[in-house]
Design a protein around this motif. Structure first.
Motif, PDB file in Angstrom:
ATOM      1  N   ASP A  24       0.837  -1.188   0.000  1.00 43.56           N
ATOM      2  CA  ASP A  24       0.000   0.000   0.000  1.00 43.56           C
ATOM      3  C   ASP A  24       0.872   1.238   0.000  1.00 43.56           C
ATOM      4  N   VAL A  25       0.546   2.177  -0.857  1.00 44.74           N
ATOM      5  CA  VAL A  25       1.280   3.425  -0.944  1.00 44.74           C
ATOM      6  C   VAL A  25       0.450   4.488  -0.235  1.00 44.74           C
ATOM      7  N   PRO A  26       0.967   5.057   0.873  1.00 43.75           N
ATOM      8  CA  PRO A  26       0.205   6.106   1.538  1.00 43.75           C
ATOM      9  C   PRO A  26       0.114   7.329   0.633  1.00 43.75           C
ATOM     10  N   SER A  27      -0.983   8.057   0.750  1.00 42.53           N
ATOM     11  CA  SER A  27      -1.197   9.215  -0.093  1.00 42.53           C
ATOM     12  C   SER A  27      -0.278  10.356   0.298  1.00 42.53           C
ATOM     13  N   SER A  28       0.262  11.033  -0.723  1.00 47.29           N
ATOM     14  CA  SER A  28       1.069  12.220  -0.487  1.00 47.29           C
ATOM     15  C   SER A  28       0.185  13.453  -0.485  1.00 47.29           C
ATOM     16  N   GLY A  29      -1.084  13.253  -0.818  1.00 47.89           N
ATOM     17  CA  GLY A  29      -1.987  14.384  -0.913  1.00 47.89           C
ATOM     18  C   GLY A  29      -2.074  14.940  -2.328  1.00 47.89           C
ATOM     19  N   THR A  30      -1.259  14.422  -3.236  1.00 44.49           N
ATOM     20  CA  THR A  30      -1.339  14.851  -4.631  1.00 44.49           C
ATOM     21  C   THR A  30      -1.507  13.619  -5.509  1.00 44.49           C
ATOM     22  N   PRO A  31      -2.570  13.571  -6.283  1.00 38.31           N
ATOM     23  CA  PRO A  31      -2.823  12.388  -7.106  1.00 38.31           C
ATOM     24  C   PRO A  31      -1.681  12.075  -8.081  1.00 38.31           C
TER      25      PRO A  31
ATOM     26  N   GLU B 220       0.309   8.612  -8.068  1.00 37.98           N
ATOM     27  CA  GLU B 220       0.285   7.739  -9.250  1.00 37.98           C
ATOM     28  C   GLU B 220       1.707   7.398  -9.699  1.00 37.98           C
ATOM     29  N   LEU B 221       2.583   8.390  -9.714  1.00 32.74           N
ATOM     30  CA  LEU B 221       3.966   8.140 -10.107  1.00 32.74           C
ATOM     31  C   LEU B 221       4.634   7.168  -9.139  1.00 32.74           C
ATOM     32  N   THR B 222       4.428   7.369  -7.845  1.00 29.28           N
ATOM     33  CA  THR B 222       5.006   6.472  -6.844  1.00 29.28           C
ATOM     34  C   THR B 222       4.510   5.046  -7.052  1.00 29.28           C
ATOM     35  N   ALA B 223       3.225   4.890  -7.304  1.00 28.77           N
ATOM     36  CA  ALA B 223       2.664   3.556  -7.544  1.00 28.77           C
ATOM     37  C   ALA B 223       3.265   2.927  -8.802  1.00 28.77           C
ATOM     38  N   GLN B 224       3.458   3.721  -9.851  1.00 30.02           N
ATOM     39  CA  GLN B 224       4.053   3.198 -11.084  1.00 30.02           C
ATOM     40  C   GLN B 224       5.502   2.760 -10.853  1.00 30.02           C
ATOM     41  N   VAL B 225       6.246   3.554 -10.121  1.00 30.27           N
ATOM     42  CA  VAL B 225       7.646   3.205  -9.831  1.00 30.27           C
ATOM     43  C   VAL B 225       7.699   1.935  -8.995  1.00 30.27           C
ATOM     44  N   GLU B 226       6.851   1.853  -7.976  1.00 32.84           N
ATOM     45  CA  GLU B 226       6.863   0.663  -7.128  1.00 32.84           C
ATOM     46  C   GLU B 226       6.407  -0.575  -7.893  1.00 32.84           C
TER      47      GLU B 226
ATOM     48  N   PHE C  85       6.931  -1.085 -11.128  1.00 31.88           N
ATOM     49  CA  PHE C  85       8.099  -1.388 -11.951  1.00 31.88           C
ATOM     50  C   PHE C  85       9.121  -2.186 -11.151  1.00 31.88           C
ATOM     51  N   VAL C  86       9.389  -1.728  -9.921  1.00 30.63           N
ATOM     52  CA  VAL C  86      10.353  -2.410  -9.044  1.00 30.63           C
ATOM     53  C   VAL C  86       9.840  -3.801  -8.664  1.00 30.63           C
ATOM     54  N   ALA C  87       8.574  -3.897  -8.295  1.00 25.25           N
ATOM     55  CA  ALA C  87       7.999  -5.180  -7.865  1.00 25.25           C
ATOM     56  C   ALA C  87       8.024  -6.213  -8.991  1.00 25.25           C
ATOM     57  N   GLU C  88       7.706  -5.787 -10.202  1.00 29.86           N
ATOM     58  CA  GLU C  88       7.696  -6.709 -11.339  1.00 29.86           C
ATOM     59  C   GLU C  88       9.073  -7.321 -11.588  1.00 29.86           C
ATOM     60  N   ARG C  89      10.109  -6.616 -11.195  1.00 31.56           N
ATOM     61  CA  ARG C  89      11.482  -7.083 -11.423  1.00 31.56           C
ATOM     62  C   ARG C  89      12.113  -7.667 -10.154  1.00 31.56           C
ATOM     63  N   ASP C  90      11.351  -7.697  -9.071  1.00 33.26           N
ATOM     64  CA  ASP C  90      11.827  -8.204  -7.783  1.00 33.26           C
ATOM     65  C   ASP C  90      13.103  -7.492  -7.335  1.00 33.26           C
ATOM     66  N   TRP C  91      13.106  -6.168  -7.480  1.00 30.40           N
ATOM     67  CA  TRP C  91      14.270  -5.370  -7.106  1.00 30.40           C
ATOM     68  C   TRP C  91      14.169  -4.783  -5.704  1.00 30.40           C
TER      69      TRP C  91
ATOM     70  N   LEU D  76      12.036   9.254  -4.858  1.00 34.64           N
ATOM     71  CA  LEU D  76      10.731   8.703  -4.483  1.00 34.64           C
ATOM     72  C   LEU D  76      10.884   7.377  -3.740  1.00 34.64           C
ATOM     73  N   LEU D  77      11.719   6.497  -4.276  1.00 28.64           N
ATOM     74  CA  LEU D  77      11.916   5.189  -3.646  1.00 28.64           C
ATOM     75  C   LEU D  77      12.531   5.314  -2.253  1.00 28.64           C
TER      76      LEU D  77
END
Length: 122
Positions: free
Chosen positions: A2-9, A13-19, A21-27, A82-83
């Motif tokens: 779960d990604v806590p909200s930064s208060g800006t959509p 969204e960018l944080t979720a996309q980055v995470e 990307f990382v999760a798909e590669r098991d990094w 971000l990470l």
């Protein structure tokens, strides 16, 4: 995760996309704060390389190719930042707001305007 909200959509969204990307590669297993901060420093170094031997004026007027390379390095810096912030449970926007308030006190306009000296030398 779960990604806590930064208060800006957009940032959420960018944080979720980055995470994702990382999760798909098991990094994530490699993303300790130490490793992320070192990767961030490396990316900042790559950004600096584009400006290293330029004059002040040249740095303000980049060629289209250099501008795009700088844009990509800034994106890499943003991604690692971000990470790292996420790993340490730091709200980037709130941290920046808090730091700006500190800097407002350190660099009062009447002392700092037009001056590049450090706050301790004002």
């Amino acid at each position: 995760m779960d990604v806590p909200s930064s208060g800006t959509p957009e940032l959420d969204e960018l944080t979720a996309q980055v995470e994702a990307f990382v999760a798909e590669r098991d990094w994530a297993q490699f993303h300790s704060p130490k490793n992320l901060s070192m990767a961030l420093a490396g990316e900042v170094g790559e950004l600096i390389e584009h400006f290293q031997w330029l004059t002040q004026e040249q740095s303000r007027h980049l060629s289209p190719e250099t501008h795009e390379a700088v844009r990509q390095e800034i994106a890499d810096v943003q991604i690692y930042l971000l990470l790292l912030a996420r790993k340490l449970d730091i709200d980037l926007l709130q941290a920046a707001r808090d730091k700006l308030e500190i800097n407002i006190r350190k660099y009062p306009v009447h002392k700092a305007r037009g001056n590049a000296r450090k706050y301790s030398d004002l």
